[in-house]
Design a protein around this motif. Structure first.
Motif, PDB file in Angstrom:
ATOM      1  N   ALA A 179       0.823  -1.214   0.000  1.00 54.48           N
ATOM      2  CA  ALA A 179       0.000   0.000   0.000  1.00 54.48           C
ATOM      3  C   ALA A 179       0.854   1.260   0.000  1.00 54.48           C
ATOM      4  CB  ALA A 179      -0.933  -0.010   1.212  1.00 54.48           C
ATOM      5  N   SER A 202      -3.362  -3.830  -1.713  1.00 49.91           N
ATOM      6  CA  SER A 202      -3.772  -3.069  -2.896  1.00 49.91           C
ATOM      7  C   SER A 202      -5.289  -2.946  -2.973  1.00 49.91           C
ATOM      8  CB  SER A 202      -3.238  -3.742  -4.169  1.00 49.91           C
ATOM      9  OG  SER A 202      -3.710  -5.079  -4.269  1.00 49.91           O
ATOM     10  N   VAL A 249      -5.939   1.528   5.162  1.00 55.27           N
ATOM     11  CA  VAL A 249      -4.895   0.508   5.257  1.00 55.27           C
ATOM     12  C   VAL A 249      -4.109   0.694   6.550  1.00 55.27           C
ATOM     13  CG1 VAL A 249      -2.856  -0.477   4.175  1.00 55.27           C
ATOM     14  CG2 VAL A 249      -4.722   0.359   2.748  1.00 55.27           C
ATOM     15  N   TRP A 287       0.610   4.197  -2.670  1.00 56.01           N
ATOM     16  CA  TRP A 287       0.302   5.536  -2.143  1.00 56.01           C
ATOM     17  C   TRP A 287       1.303   6.560  -2.685  1.00 56.01           C
ATOM     18  CZ3 TRP A 287      -1.153   5.908   3.748  1.00 56.01           C
ATOM     19  CH2 TRP A 287      -1.944   7.041   3.961  1.00 56.01           C
ATOM     20  N   TYR A 301      -6.513  -0.455  -0.338  1.00 54.93           N
ATOM     21  CA  TYR A 301      -6.155   0.911  -0.736  1.00 54.93           C
ATOM     22  C   TYR A 301      -7.087   1.414  -1.843  1.00 54.93           C
ATOM     23  CZ  TYR A 301      -3.591   4.969  -2.325  1.00 54.93           C
ATOM     24  OH  TYR A 301      -3.264   6.257  -2.670  1.00 54.93           O
ATOM     25  N   GLY A 355      -5.493   5.052   1.645  1.00 56.81           N
ATOM     26  CA  GLY A 355      -4.339   4.736   2.470  1.00 56.81           C
ATOM     27  C   GLY A 355      -4.621   4.771   3.959  1.00 56.81           C
TER      28      GLY A 355
END
Length: 434
Positions: A30, A156, A167, A34, A159, A164
């Motif tokens: 992630a 993934s 996560v 990001w 996210y 984000g």
């Protein structure tokens, strides 16, 4: 049910390790996504990997920490500290906060340098019967392989769905759960006593143990060689997809999933075979299996290539089970953290170099030539172990005592004015983490 799984302390250990690996892998994926979304730069995303990987060079120091404090409180504390360290990600809302993402990756790398040897040392503390070592390593490798197969989808997918911050929140929950699992462990641990030896001698004691153990060093060399060859696979696959299969680059995701499924199967297979074949033959079989799988990649067929990746993916984890079982069996408990750190550094350090070398080879040569070289390298790695001593796993306590005595003799406490014995890390070749 295997007798090990009937033991609550082993189940708690597996739960704690699995949660820790899941949180680590999912957040790592992630963070890269990001950084890419915030900057539009693939280099910015790649820098996340760099920030995570560099602190892992401190593994020998992390191994020393794992051998100098009680392992259970250490595992609990590191997971709790990580949960706090992840919380600043909740503040990220633009490119100006990119440094928080990089800082989190660095902290995760530092934590990994401690967690990896501490978890292996904790397993050595839990296990009381040597015949359980192979099964225990097989279970832990299987759970790790399964987790790393699922974690990228979790990271993934979460996210893409919630962003984000979601996560980060999930990762905090996972880390807290891992800390609770380790906290619930009820394993008697005595407080390690200072050895009085020079700190440099202590840090390098794991490498010295590997170098001086006749039946362990050849396994490490062979596994390192196979894993270095394995690192060529990543750049080869891009060329294979384009020129061998005539598919788009996106097809890489399919092939990597097939390879990950093979790795999961190889971990299970290694756990089953280690008790029947012993560490040396299991490592040999792992190298040979990877070589056979790599050979199948020469065929211009999606189905044959997929079968080859399935087989090749199973080879390395099976070999790692053999190496890890030997390390657990031949290492005194008070040296386990540093030995595991030395093994991991020896297994992972060459991979970054090998990936770059592989990219250069694929650019200069036909990918089929590189594949043939990979097959030959893997088979030679297995053949190298012919005639080498095997790591005998039994319940002879006298052997363990003599091993502990040998370690003490190898790392004597130096006089105040004497220079400490220096053990070069280069004495042991380096490679995939156990």
């Amino acid at each position: 049910m295997h007798p090990l799984l009937a033991r609550p302390e082993f189940r708690l250990y597996i739960a704690g390790q699995t949660l820790s690996v899941l949180g680590d892998s999912a957040l790592f994926i992630a963070l890269g996504i990001w950084a890419k979304v915030l900057t539009g730069s693939s280099s910015a995303a790649g820098l996340v990997m760099f920030c995570y990987a560099v602190p892992m060079l401190l593994l020998p120091l992390g191994g020393l920490v794992a051998d100098r404090v009680r392992r259970r409180p250490l595992l609990v504390t590191v997971n709790l500290v990580l949960a706090v360290a992840v919380s600043p990600l909740l503040l990220v809302d633009g490119r100006g906060h990119l440094w928080i993402i990089y800082g989190t990756a660095v902290l995760y790398g530092l934590a990994g340098a401690v967690l990896t040897p501490a978890q292996s040392a904790m397993l050595r503390t839990i296990l009381t019967e040597r015949q359980d070592f192979g099964a225990a390593v097989g279970f832990t490798q299987t759970m790790r392989a399964g987790t790393t197969l699922v974690a990228p989808l979790v990271g993934s997918g979460l996210y893409g769905w919630l962003g984000g911050r979601a996560v980060a929140l999930v990762d905090i929950g996972i880390l807290l759960s891992a800390a609770l699992a380790f906290l619930a462990l009820r394993v008697p641990e005595t407080k390690p006593e200072p050895s009085g030896r020079h700190w440099r001698t202590e840090v390098l004691a794991g490498f010295q143990h590997l170098r001086s153990t006749a039946s362990l060093l050849p396994l490490l060399i062979a596994t390192t060689a196979t894993a270095t060859v394995l690192s060529f696979l990543q750049p080869v696959l891009f060329s294979l997809i384009q020129h061998g299969l005539n598919r788009s680059p996106q097809f890489l995701g399919v092939l990597e999933t097939v390879e990950a499924v093979g790795a999961l199967a190889g971990s299970v297979l290694g756990g089953v075979l280690i008790g029947k074949l012993g560490p040396r033959k299991t490592v040999m079989l792992g190298s040979a299996t990877f070589g056979v799988g790599a050979l199948l990649l020469l065929a211009p067929s999606v189905w044959v290539v997929s079968a080859g990746l399935l087989v090749a993916g199973a080879g390395m984890p099976a070999g790692v089970v053999g190496l890890a079982t030997a390390a657990q069996s031949l290492t005194p408990p008070q040296l386990m953290g540093r030995t595991q750190a030395a093994v991991n550094l020896s297994l992972t350090a060459p991979q970054a170099i090998a990936i770059g070398v592989g990219a250069g080879l694929v650019a200069a040569l036909d990918f089929r030539t590189v594949l043939v070289a990979m097959v030959i390298g893997a088979l030679l790695s297995g053949l190298y172990l012919l005639g080498k001593p095997d790591a005998v796993i039994d319940e002879d306590e006298d052997e363990e005592e003599s091993a502990e005595q040998a370690v003490g003799e190898l790392t004597p406490a130096p006089a105040e004015d004497a220079e400490p014995a220096e053990v070069p890390a280069e004495a042991t070749p380096r490679l995939q983490s156990t």
